[in-house]
Structures are given as structure tokens and as C-alpha cells.
Design an enzyme around this catalytic site. Sequence first.
Site, mmCIF file in Angstrom:
data_model
loop_
_atom_site.group_PDB
_atom_site.id
_atom_site.type_symbol
_atom_site.label_atom_id
_atom_site.label_comp_id
_atom_site.label_asym_id
_atom_site.label_seq_id
_atom_site.Cartn_x
_atom_site.Cartn_y
_atom_site.Cartn_z
ATOM 1 C CG ASP A 67 -1.713 0.984 1.236
ATOM 2 O OD1 ASP A 67 -2.481 1.216 1.029
ATOM 3 O OD2 ASP A 67 -2.313 1.893 2.150
ATOM 4 C CE1 TYR A 112 -4.546 7.848 0.431
ATOM 5 C CE2 TYR A 112 -4.004 8.311 2.675
ATOM 6 C CZ TYR A 112 -3.806 7.032 1.849
ATOM 7 O OH TYR A 112 -4.582 6.198 1.664
ATOM 8 C CG HIS A 157 -5.676 -3.062 -0.039
ATOM 9 N ND1 HIS A 157 -4.553 -2.430 -1.630
ATOM 10 C CD2 HIS A 157 -4.841 -2.225 0.698
ATOM 11 C CE1 HIS A 157 -4.211 -1.602 -1.605
ATOM 12 N NE2 HIS A 157 -4.758 -1.291 0.115
#
Length: 404
Positions: free
Chosen positions: A215, A327, A382
Site C-alpha cells: 500500500d 494523502y 487488499h
Amino acid sequence: MLFESIYIQCLNKFSKYKKFVCHTTCNCPNYKIIGYLLYFLCLCRPINCSLPLSRHDLAFGSFSYYLTMFLYRILVRLLQFYYFVKFSAILFLGFAVKGRSLFEKKQREKPNVLEGWDSRYIKLKKVRLHYVQTGSDDKPLMLFIHGYPEFWYSWRFQLKEFADKYRCVAIDQRGYNLSDKPKHVDNYSIDELTGDIRDVIEGLGYDKAIVVAHDWGGLVAWQFAEQYPEMVDKLICCNIPRPGSFRKRIYTSWSQFRKSWYMFFYQNEKIPEMLCSADDMKMLELCFRAKEIGIQNNKNFTDEDLEAWKYSFSMNGASFKYPINYYRNIFNAKKQQADLVLEMPTLIIWGTADGALDIEAAVDSLNTLKQGTMKKIEGASHWVQQDEPEMVNEHIKKFLNKYQ
């Protein structure tokens, strides 16, 4: 009507985007304005240019470049505002029902699953990072980099498996768990994060390492491999494509664009942190246990594992603010070298039931890997290294043996 006219011209001129934007504007009325803006972006760039956008890609001069960037920023702001309104309303309704208890912080004790590990710290040039180690100091370094919202413990199955042959080090990235948490958003840029990896490898006494990442850790690992290829012996990335391939996908696929909604939401201040912390960090439970996106093998993520996650996000000054700052830098990051071919042996492991990322971006990543291999794990989520640890470990072993 000028806006409508340009939109129609774009539909006719850029046929390869027709299906994507028609679906966006016709089937999803809330996103109609987004569809228009996407077509403005298409209008400002040549049909066969590479993605992501760059000055070299644009065929119509600097004006088109700045117009494209201007419209792109408008798109980001619109999505940011849309999700701000949406989730502010959700928080307001939650507060109306649960009152102050919605944001109550519980006192937690350290779960037993976090006991008994070799916990250490390393002082880098700018921050002090926490890490957990298995294996002896005289063995080759295998460095594990976690993603969001994780910490070193997400590599628990791999730390135990590879300790006999390697010095396994799983770090808490800056802003997580027991590592330092710089206050400013700029402290979480991709350059700062890759600098940490360089400093960790050198600080542990090595000139290179086997880098294993997942990730957000994978984004850092890909960038690190581009900037410091001589320090990456082998690269293993779990459910994360190369950044350039991801950008291609998000620009041309409604599926990936829709799945990436949270990236725009996280551009807001305070509301994302409040939402993630609300209702005793319900978000963590949804991430790891929801049927659509969570770990499919329940036995590999127990109640105590969940409590370990909540503990890591509630103690030692931890907050969702710092991981979310990753982010908040993503749209300001410098353009990755999308066409740069990586020379080192590289393994991509992909759980096919990933609810956050499309597999097509991972497949595209292989085009820029000289010694690239991809292994799919059917039905895994994921969180593949936790979901199917035995299969992940087996793929890693075979890969390492092949390139000894």
C-alpha cells in the site's frame, strides 16, 4: 451553452475516453460537473500523450499546460468540497444520535499480541523511528514498509517466517505508532519518506536491502527504487502498482476513479480525522473486516489484532492526522519517472479481491520492470500479506531463491 458545446466536441474528438466519461455523466448525476472537467482536461492534451500529464505531453503550448493544471485543481477542489459536505452531514447525524460518546476516547491496555517482540528505535537525520526486528544483526537486511492505516504489526506473519535467513526489520513509518510525528503537512512528502528509508538502511549498517512493501509503503518503495536503485537489492510490492501506472489508471478508468474517492476527501482538514476516530475508530473495523474490502480469512485478523490496531492509533500521541497527511501531499508530489525502467529483480504480489485498486495498473507496471514478475492470489483482499500469509511467504521465498 459554450460549456455544453465544448463537452460535445470532446466527446467526438476523444473517443477513447467516451465510455468512461459518458458513464460518469449519464449514470452518476452527482458527478456531471466532474465529467465536464475531465473532458476539459482531455481537450488540453494530445490523444497519444503519456500519463500522467507533463509539460512534454502537452501539444498546445504553455497555455494548455496551465489551463490543464487549473482545471485539474478545480476538479480536486470540487471533490474535496463534495466529500466535506457528505461526511460532515454523517458526523452531524452521528452526533445527534450518540452525542459526545461518538468521539469518546477509550483507555486501552497493550494487547498481548504486541508483547514479546524485539522492539527498537533508530535515530535518523530528522526523526526517530520505531521498528521491530527478528533474525540476527549479521544477516542480510529485509526491510518491511507498511501502508495505511497500518503499522509494523501488519508484517507479523512475514517477520516470523523469514527470521532464519534474514535480519527482518519492520518499521513504523513517521507519523505512526511509536515513531516520531512531525507536526507539519510538508513533513510527510514523498521525498521525506524516501529519505527515511535511505537513512534506515544506512543507519542499520547496510548499503542495500531487500525491500518489501504494501500500500502506501509500496508508493514509498517504488519512489525509493527510482531515486536510490543501488540501495535496493530486490523489490517486493504487495497490492500497489507503480505510481505512473496508477495515474494512467485513475485518469482513464471510472472504476479506479470511484475507488479513490478517499484521496479527495482526505484533502480536507480535521473532518477526516474526526471521521476515522469516531465511534471507537469504527473505520479500522470497516477497513479490515468489511465484506467488500476487508480481510477475507477472519482467522488471520482476530479481535485482539483489531484491538492492537486501535491501541496503536490511540497511544503515544498517535492520531489519524499524521497518516492522513501522506494523502495531503499526494497532489503536490513531483512527477514520478513513469517510463524509467527499474533494473532490480521485482515481484508484485496481488490479491485479486482488492477493493481499493484495480489490477490493470499492476499489470501495466510490468512494462517498466526489466526483471519483473507478478503473482496473483485469487480471492485475497487488499491486505494480502495478512489475508493469505502462507501463499505470500511462499511466493517471496521462490522469488528470493530465483535471484540468489
